[in-house]
Design a protein around this motif. Structure first.
Motif: not given
Length: 509
Positions: A200-203, A219-227, A229-236, A246-254
Motif C-alpha cells: 500500500x501507499x498508506x495503510x 504503484x502499490x501492489x494493492x491500494x493507494x490509500x487504505x483506512x 477498522x477505524x472510527x473517524x478518517x479523512x482523505x482530502x 483500489x485507489x482510495x479505500x475504506x473498509x470496516x471504517x466509519x
C-alpha cells in the motif's frame, strides 16, 4: 388466468426474499489478502463466530499460524487458494507467516484478528482513548527532520502534523498513531511510490482520526490509500493512480470523508467504502476514471453519501452491491446525488473478473435496498444507464425499496433504466428523464406515488449478467495493464497549500 403467473412470481419473490434475509451474516467472511510479504489489512475486526478467509495472492510461500500455535496451519497456502478460520470467542488473535516472521510474531509478516467489541492495542503504543480532537501544535518535517514519512509517523504523538516536502518517497507508510494529519506540500510533487513491490501507499489500520491530504500514492501492489477498522478518517486532495487493487479505500471504517480527490488505473475500483453500517461517510467532489469501477461499495450504507462527483471512462460506473464474502449484508441506504456518470465502457481500463461484469453500465444496484438516487446525469453507456438487479452469491439478494428520481439518463445501448431478476419489490421511479426502459413503462407502473406493479420480473438484465460471468471466468476479455497507464494531469492543491506555495514560504524555518 393471466393473474396466475403474476401470483406465482410474487410468491416466489417473497419466498426468496425471506430466505435470503434469514441468512444475514451466517455465510459471510472477512477477507485478508496474503501477498509478498505482508497481510492486507494487517488487522481486521469480526463478530464472535465470524470467519476470516486468508487468500494467497502472492508468489512466495506463505501460511497462517497463530502466535502460540493455537490455530492455523504450517501448511503452505497454494497460490490463488485460501484458508478459512472461524473465531468463536471474543479476543485478540495474533498470527504470522512462519516463512517470513519471527516465531514470537514481534517482527516480519504478522497480523491480527479482533473478535468482538474489545479494547485492544496492536501495532501501536496507543489506545483507542488516545485519539484527540485538536492539533497538538507539533509539526514534524520530512525530509528535513526525518528521512522518511514512516520515521516521522513512528516519532509522532496524537494530534501532531507531518508536513512532507516535494519528492518521491519509496516506502509503504503504516500509520500506527491516532489523530495524525499527514500533509504534502505539493499534491502533484509529493509522491509515495510502491515500485510495484510494496502493498500500500498508506495503510491506516486500527487507529482513529487519521487525516491524509494533498499527496499522491502510486504503484502499490494493492491500494493507494487504505483506512481499515477505524472510527473517524479523512482523505482530502489525494491522487491515487496505477495501484493494483483500489485507489482510495475504506473498509470496516466509519465516520469518514473522502473529498476533492482523484483515482485512476485501479483494476478493482477508484473509490471504495465497504462493510460498514451505518457508515456515516461522504464521498464528495472526486474524479474516478480508467478503473475497473468508478466506485464500489460492498455491504455498506447508512448515511453514506456519494455526491457532486465524476465517474467516467471506467469499465463500469458506480456499483453498490451485496455479497456474502463480507460481513453486514445487504448494501443499503446509500445516497447517490448530483453526480456525472458517463462513458463507462472503457475496454482498456484494468479490471478483475468481477469488475468486467459491469462493463458498459452507468449505475448498478446489485442486491441493494432502500437507496436514494437523485439528480444524477447518466449518459452514453453501451448497456444500461441505470440497472437495479438482484445479486446472487452464496445467497440470493433481491434489490428492493430503491427510490430513483429526477435523474437524466440518456444514450444507453440496451435501455436507459432496467430492473432485472426475481423478487425486486417496491423500487420506484419519479420525474426521471429517459427514453427507454426494461420492462417498458417502468416509471408509469412503478411510480413513487402509486406503485401499481412490482416491475421486477424481467430477466433480460439477469441473462446479460450471466453471460458476462461466463465470459469473465474464461478470462477472455480485453483489459489494460494497471501498471502501464499514463500519469494523470496535475490535480488542484488544497487551497491553503496553494496560498503558501505562491508566497514561497520555507516550512522548515
Amino acid at each position: 388466468m393471466k393473474l396466475v403467473p403474476f401470483v406465482i412470481i410474487v410468491f416466489l419473490s417473497s419466498f426468496v426474499f425471506f430466505t435470503a434475509c434469514d441468512q444475514v451474516n451466517k455465510e459471510g467472511f472477512t477477507g485478508v489478502r496474503v501477498i509478498d510479504n505482508s497481510y492486507s489489512p494487517p488487522v481486521v475486526r469480526i463478530y464472535e463466530g465470524g470467519k476470516v478467509r486468508f487468500f494467497n495472492a502472492g508468489n512466495n510461500p506463505h501460511n497462517v499460524i497463530a502466535v502460540g500455535e493455537g490455530w492455523g496451519s504450517y501448511e503452505e497456502i497454494p497460490k490463488n487458494d485460501y484458508l478459512d478460520v472461524t473465531f468463536e470467542k471474543e479476543g485478540l488473535y495474533k498470527y504470522l507467516c512462519s516463512f517470513h516472521a519471527s516465531p514470537e510474531g514481534d517482527w516480519g509478516m504478522v497480523g491480527s484478528v479482533v473478535v468482538g467489541d474489545i479494547d485492544y492495542e496492536d501495532y501501536s503504543n496507543f489506545q483507542k482513548a488516545d485519539a484527540v480532537e485538536s492539533f497538538s501544535g507539533e509539526i514534524r518535517f520530512v525530509p528535513t527532520d526525518y528521512d522518511t514519512i514512516q520515521d516521522a509517523v513512528n516519532s509522532s504523538n496524537p494530534g501532531d502534523m507531518i508536513l512532507v516536502s516535494p519528492g518521491i518517497y519509496y516506502e509503504e507508510v503504516i500509520v500506527n498513531v491516532p489523530s495524525l494529519t499527514i500533509r504534502g506540500v505539493d499534491r502533484n510533487k509529493t509522491i509515495v511510490d510502491g515500485e510495484f513491490e510494496r502493498a500500500n501507499g498508506f495503510l491506516v489500520a486500527g487507529v482513529d482520526g487519521v487525516v491524509i491530504e494533498n499527496i499522491t500514492a502510486r504503484n502499490a501492489l494493492l491500494n493507494g490509500f487504505y483506512w481499515a477498522t477505524v472510527e473517524g478518517y479523512r482523505g482530502s486532495y489525494l491522487t491515487a493512480y496505477n495501484n493494483g487493487d483500489y485507489g482510495i479505500y475504506a473498509f470496516d471504517a466509519v465516520d469518514g470523508v473522502l473529498e476533492h480527490s482523484y483515482a485512476s488505473g485501479s483494476p478493482d475500483a477508484g473509490f471504495y467504502i465497504g462493510q460498514c453500517y451505518p457508515c456515516d461517510a461522504v464521498i464528495n467532489n472526486v474524479i474516478s476514471e480508467n478503473n475497473g469501477l468508478g466506485y464500489s461499495g460492498t455491504n455498506s450504507g447508512g448515511d453514506l453519501y456519494i455526491i457532486n462527483s465524476i465517474f467516467r471512462n471506467n469499465k463500469g460506473g458506480i456499483a453498490p452491491n451485496t455479497l456474502d464474502s463480507e460481513l453486514l449484508p445487504p448494501e443499503r441506504e446509500s445516497y447517490i446525488i448530483g453526480n456525472l456518470i458517463e462513458n463507462n465502457n472503457n475496454l482498456k481500463a484494468p479490471a478483475w473478473d468481477a469488475q468486467y461484469i459491469s462493463l458498459g453500465n452507468g449505475l448498478v444496484i446489485a442486491g441493494g435496498n432502500n437507496n436514494y438516487i437523485k439528480n444524477n446525469v447518466i449518459a452514453n453507456h453501451d448497456v444500461f444507464g441505470l440497472v437495479i438487479s438482484a445479486a446472487l452469491d452464496d445467497n440470493y439478494w433481491p434489490a428492493h425499496g430503491n427510490i430513483i428520481e429526477e435523474n437524466l439518463i440518456i444514450n444507453s445501448g440496451k435501455a436507459d433504466i432496467a430492473v432485472s431478476g426475481v423478487s425486486n419489490l417496491r423500487n420506484c421511479f419519479e420525474k426521471n428523464q429517459f427514453d427507454t426502459s426494461i420492462p417498458p413503462g417502468i416509471q408509469l407502473f412503478s411510480n413513487c406515488n402509486f406503485n401499481i406493479l412490482p416491475m421486477g420480473s424481467d430477466l433480460h438484465g439477469l441473462w446479460n449478467l450471466i453471460a458476462r460471468v461466463i465470459n469473465a471466468n474464461t478470462g477472455n476479455y480485453e483489459k489494460g495493464n494497471w501498471k502501464e497507464f499514463d500519469a494523470p494531469d496535475p490535480q488542484p492543491n488544497m487551497p491553503i497549500m496553494k496560498i503558501v506555495q505562491n508566497k514561497d514560504y520555507n516550512f522548515e524555518e
